[in-house]
Design an enzyme around this catalytic site. Sequence first.
Site, PDB file in Angstrom:
ATOM      1  N   HIS A   1       6.501  -7.874  -1.797  1.00 57.70           N
ATOM      2  CA  HIS A   1       5.427  -8.559  -2.506  1.00 57.70           C
ATOM      3  C   HIS A   1       4.984  -7.143  -3.529  1.00 57.70           C
ATOM      4  O   HIS A   1       3.878  -7.313  -3.949  1.00 57.70           O
ATOM      5  CB  HIS A   1       4.048  -8.764  -1.494  1.00 57.70           C
TER       6      HIS A   1
ATOM      7  N   THR B   1       2.824 -10.842  11.691  1.00 57.11           N
ATOM      8  CA  THR B   1       3.164 -11.957  10.873  1.00 57.11           C
ATOM      9  C   THR B   1       3.263 -13.262  11.563  1.00 57.11           C
ATOM     10  O   THR B   1       3.738 -13.225  12.564  1.00 57.11           O
ATOM     11  CB  THR B   1       4.164 -11.677   9.705  1.00 57.11           C
TER      12      THR B   1
ATOM     13  N   ASP C   1       0.792  -1.389  -0.028  1.00 56.26           N
ATOM     14  CA  ASP C   1      -0.083  -0.072  -0.065  1.00 56.26           C
ATOM     15  C   ASP C   1       0.763   1.387   0.067  1.00 56.26           C
ATOM     16  O   ASP C   1       0.260   2.236  -0.098  1.00 56.26           O
ATOM     17  CB  ASP C   1      -0.979  -0.030   1.189  1.00 56.26           C
TER      18      ASP C   1
END
Length: 212
Positions: free
Chosen positions: A72, A150, A55
């Site tokens: 990513h 995570t 983002d």
Amino acid sequence: MTIGPYLADPEVRRRSWLMRQGAGAAGAEPNAGHLALVEPERSGLPVRVLTQNVDGLHQRSGLPERKVLELHGTAQQVQSSVAGCAVGWHRRWSVWRRGAGPGVSDPACQECGGVLKPRTVMFGEALDPVVLGRAEAIAKACDLFVAVGTLLQVYPVAALPQTALDGGARLVIVNAEPTPYDPAAYEVIREAISLALPALVRRIVAGGLVGE
Ligand SMILES: [Zn+2]
């Protein structure tokens, strides 16, 4: 979100672009966790952020671009899916959206006519080996590796804490759920990230955790 259907099916792509336009309009802003990570940087501590987020909020929170590794990829840019076509590679999504105009639901690469995709690592795609290699080098060299939000179960990224431990770093885990690395961690914090990270960063900036 899966590369095969995305390339094969125009309807999948139409839904994907529509979804991303909706997400962009929601206007996500950096939160307390993002902002906390800017503090050590301003204090002169060499900080690197290795993120699986796409983002762009770490950069928007004030971290220099070169200090953020997007494992990513990024949803802020678009790229041609055609190998060898470099056009669109660094084109910003917001700029592209203005140029594409209204009513374009499945845009093609303006250069080669190939399918255009967000510059994210979709399911079925490998991580960029250059980015992953840089992340591994950073993990190997760091004094303190903080894993935030995570479960540390999806490889190859889940191997990075072990790389840090092997290099002699301390590992701190901030996650609501247990992770496989908890027994090896110097400290495990179960609080919400927005509370835990600012407090943790204050300790780090004050000289705690590293070399104490
Ligand atoms: Zn192209």
